[in-house]
Design a protein around this motif. Structure first.
Motif, short mmCIF file in Angstrom:
data_model
loop_
_atom_site.label_atom_id
_atom_site.label_comp_id
_atom_site.label_asym_id
_atom_site.label_seq_id
_atom_site.Cartn_x
_atom_site.Cartn_y
_atom_site.Cartn_z
N ASN A 279 0.80 -1.23 0.00
CA ASN A 279 0.00 0.00 0.00
C ASN A 279 0.83 1.28 0.00
OD1 ASN A 279 -2.47 -1.27 -0.08
ND2 ASN A 279 -2.43 -1.64 2.14
N ALA A 280 2.15 1.15 -0.09
CA ALA A 280 3.00 2.34 -0.10
C ALA A 280 2.62 3.20 -1.31
CB ALA A 280 4.46 1.93 -0.20
N PRO A 281 2.48 4.54 -1.10
CA PRO A 281 2.09 5.38 -2.24
C PRO A 281 3.18 5.41 -3.32
CG PRO A 281 2.35 6.69 -0.21
CD PRO A 281 2.66 5.27 0.14
N PHE A 282 2.76 5.45 -4.57
CA PHE A 282 3.73 5.53 -5.67
C PHE A 282 3.10 6.27 -6.84
CE2 PHE A 282 1.44 1.54 -6.35
CZ PHE A 282 1.09 1.62 -7.69
N ARG A 283 3.98 6.75 -7.73
CA ARG A 283 3.54 7.41 -8.96
C ARG A 283 4.19 6.69 -10.14
NH1 ARG A 283 5.58 10.93 -12.60
NH2 ARG A 283 7.60 11.00 -11.54
N ILE A 284 3.39 6.36 -11.15
CA ILE A 284 3.96 5.71 -12.34
C ILE A 284 4.58 6.79 -13.21
CG2 ILE A 284 3.44 4.40 -14.44
CD1 ILE A 284 1.21 3.01 -12.84
N ASP A 285 5.89 6.68 -13.42
CA ASP A 285 6.63 7.70 -14.17
C ASP A 285 6.64 7.39 -15.67
OD1 ASP A 285 8.46 10.06 -13.95
OD2 ASP A 285 9.83 8.65 -14.94
N TRP A 286 6.71 6.12 -16.01
CA TRP A 286 6.83 5.71 -17.42
C TRP A 286 6.56 4.23 -17.51
CZ3 TRP A 286 11.02 2.65 -19.64
CH2 TRP A 286 11.01 2.59 -21.03
N MET A 287 5.96 3.79 -18.60
CA MET A 287 5.77 2.34 -18.77
C MET A 287 5.79 1.99 -20.25
SD MET A 287 1.79 1.95 -17.85
CE MET A 287 0.89 3.45 -17.60
N SER A 288 6.14 0.74 -20.50
CA SER A 288 6.21 0.27 -21.87
C SER A 288 6.15 -1.25 -21.84
CB SER A 288 7.53 0.78 -22.48
OG SER A 288 7.76 0.24 -23.74
N VAL A 289 5.69 -1.85 -22.93
CA VAL A 289 5.71 -3.32 -23.03
C VAL A 289 6.64 -3.67 -24.19
CG1 VAL A 289 4.35 -5.38 -23.56
CG2 VAL A 289 3.40 -3.61 -22.07
N TYR A 290 7.53 -4.61 -23.95
CA TYR A 290 8.51 -4.94 -24.99
C TYR A 290 8.70 -6.44 -25.10
CZ TYR A 290 11.98 -5.97 -21.36
OH TYR A 290 12.65 -6.53 -20.30
N LYS A 291 9.36 -6.82 -26.23
CA LYS A 291 9.81 -8.20 -26.44
C LYS A 291 11.31 -8.15 -26.70
CE LYS A 291 6.08 -10.60 -28.83
NZ LYS A 291 5.75 -11.22 -30.11
N PHE A 292 12.02 -9.19 -26.34
CA PHE A 292 13.45 -9.24 -26.63
C PHE A 292 13.68 -9.56 -28.10
CE2 PHE A 292 14.11 -10.06 -22.05
CZ PHE A 292 15.11 -9.14 -21.84
N ARG A 293 14.62 -8.87 -28.69
CA ARG A 293 15.06 -9.21 -30.03
C ARG A 293 16.57 -9.14 -30.03
NH1 ARG A 293 14.52 -5.91 -35.36
NH2 ARG A 293 15.00 -7.53 -36.86
N CYS A 294 17.21 -10.16 -30.53
CA CYS A 294 18.67 -10.22 -30.52
C CYS A 294 19.11 -10.35 -31.97
CB CYS A 294 19.07 -11.44 -29.69
SG CYS A 294 20.82 -11.63 -29.53
N ALA A 295 19.56 -9.26 -32.58
CA ALA A 295 19.83 -9.29 -34.02
C ALA A 295 21.00 -8.38 -34.35
CB ALA A 295 18.58 -8.83 -34.78
N LYS A 296 21.67 -8.68 -35.43
CA LYS A 296 22.79 -7.82 -35.86
C LYS A 296 22.91 -7.86 -37.38
CE LYS A 296 26.42 -11.30 -35.08
NZ LYS A 296 26.59 -11.72 -36.46
N LEU A 297 23.65 -6.89 -37.89
CA LEU A 297 23.94 -6.87 -39.32
C LEU A 297 24.89 -8.01 -39.64
CD1 LEU A 297 24.66 -3.05 -39.73
CD2 LEU A 297 22.68 -4.27 -40.64
N ASP A 298 24.81 -8.53 -40.87
CA ASP A 298 25.73 -9.60 -41.26
C ASP A 298 27.17 -9.12 -41.26
OD1 ASP A 298 23.87 -11.53 -41.50
OD2 ASP A 298 23.46 -11.16 -43.63
N ARG A 299 27.35 -7.85 -41.63
CA ARG A 299 28.71 -7.33 -41.79
C ARG A 299 28.78 -5.94 -41.18
NH1 ARG A 299 31.37 -4.60 -45.78
NH2 ARG A 299 29.42 -4.23 -46.91
N PHE A 300 29.78 -5.70 -40.33
CA PHE A 300 29.95 -4.34 -39.79
C PHE A 300 31.38 -4.17 -39.32
CE2 PHE A 300 28.15 -7.08 -36.53
CZ PHE A 300 29.01 -6.90 -35.46
#
Ligand SMILES: Cc1cc2nc3c(=O)[nH]c(=O)nc-3n(C[C@H](O)[C@H](O)[C@H](O)COP(=O)(O)OP(=O)(O)OC[C@H]3O[C@@H](n4cnc5c(N)ncnc54)[C@H](O)[C@@H]3O)c2cc1C
Length: 300
Positions: A279-300
């Motif tokens: 029950n501690a008071p709080f304020r939501i500052d920011w929220m987002s829903v995400y999925k993990f993606r693990c990707a890279k360019l073939d060449r860099f």
């Protein structure tokens, strides 16, 4: 206290009224990477024009954990001390299964190293520090907000950029074009460079909560806590970090079959946070829903 997203000033660029001389380096994107690139080049005496389609720092804390190596790079850029002073230094992590601690680590400081293993600091602070630092090189870094790159053409020895501003469009030429336009890079799409890798099905809810009462309870030293199947979030995982300004990062696994739009609403999020912090008071500052993606360019 909510972060003050004061907009950075926009000035009509010279290129709107007459052709600018060919620039050495144009960087697209004033996120952490583009700004770091501009400052690093300025330290080598190389001038850059930095174009960003936005005029505020990152909205929402986004990246928060800065590891020692990243801090060392930020030190070279001249913002390491500010980050350390503002950030929350932590070194102890605990993993729980339900209510039971099953693992803990304590990252001992390395002798002779200036920076700790980790600090937590909201991405908007780091971007602000980089912008402040960039402004110390007025003759080398030309930072242009509300300048969106809409096309580019590679001529081999130089690149032409088409840029849109609130006052119309203009073109720039540069010997080098550095694309720091983020994960959804339009430059990469124009160049048909695919990011290859893996996407994961699980959704995660990420919430920054401001509260006076610490959700770490009696633990007065900041730590990082991770739960498998916590009592407050059945069958899923949870993660808790402390950030400056009494902001806590809470990350809750939601499973694969969930509606991200519906989940990222105060009505859905508030009961989830209350299950965790009581029950501690709080304020939501920011929220987002995400999925993990693990990707890279073939060449860099
Ligand atoms: C919702 C969200 C949550 C995140 N949470 C975390 C987290 O918890 N932990 C973590 O480590 N990381 C997190 N990240 C990732 C982290 O924010 C990125 O890794 C980081 O911002 C990458 O920096 P960047 O400079 O490459 O790109 P960005 O920060 O995306 O910056 C790119 C910049 O380019 C500008 N731009 C884009 N296109 C153009 C154009 N055509 N013309 C001009 N400017 C353009 C954009 O406005 C932006 O300012 C999160 C990201 C998001 C989106």
């Amino acid at each position: 206290m909510a972060y003050d997203y004061a907009p950075f000033p926009y000035a009509p660029p010279a290129g709107l009224s007459h052709a600018e001389p060919r620039h050495r380096v144009v960087i697209v994107g004033a996120g952490p990477i583009g700004l770091a690139m501009a400052v690093d080049l300025a330290l080598q005496g190389i001038a850059t024009v930095v174009l960003d389609d936005n005029n505020v720092v990152s909205v929402g804390s986004r990246a928060i954990c800065w590891a020692k190596r990243s801090l060392e790079i930020c030190d070279r850029l001249g913002i390491g001390d500010r980050m350390l002073a503002k950030g929350v230094t932590w070194k102890v992590g605990r993993n729980f299964h339900k209510d039971n601690q099953v693992y803990a680590f304590d990252l001992q400081p390395d002798l002779g190293y200036k920076y700790p293993a980790f600090i937590n600091l909201q991405q908007y602070y780091v971007e602000q520090y980089l912008i402040d630092r960039a402004s110390e090189f007025p003759s080398l870094i030309d930072l242009r907000f509300l300048n969106k790159v809409i096309a580019h053409t590679d001529h081999g020895d130089h690149v032409t950029l088409n840029i849109s501003t609130p006052d119309g469009q203009y073109t720039l030429e540069a010997e080098y074009y550095v694309a720091c336009d983020g994960a959804g890079s339009a430059t990469r799409e124009r160049m048909q460079l695919a990011l290859n890798g893996q996407s994961f099905d699980e959704h995660f809810l990420i919430v920054d909560v401001e509260m006076e009462t610490s959700p770490f309870g009696d633990h007065t030293t900041p730590e990082r806590w991770f739960w498998f199947a916590p009592p407050f979030h059945s069958g899923q995982s949870a993660l808790l970090h402390k950030q400056p300004d009494n902001i806590y990062r809470i990350d809750l696994q939601l499973g694969p079959d969930t509606d991200p739009k519906e989940e990222a609403t105060e009505a859905k999020v508030r009961p989830r946070i209350m299950a965790m912090v009581g029950n501690a008071p709080f304020r939501i500052d920011w929220m987002s829903v995400y999925k993990f993606r693990c990707a890279k360019l073939d060449r860099f």
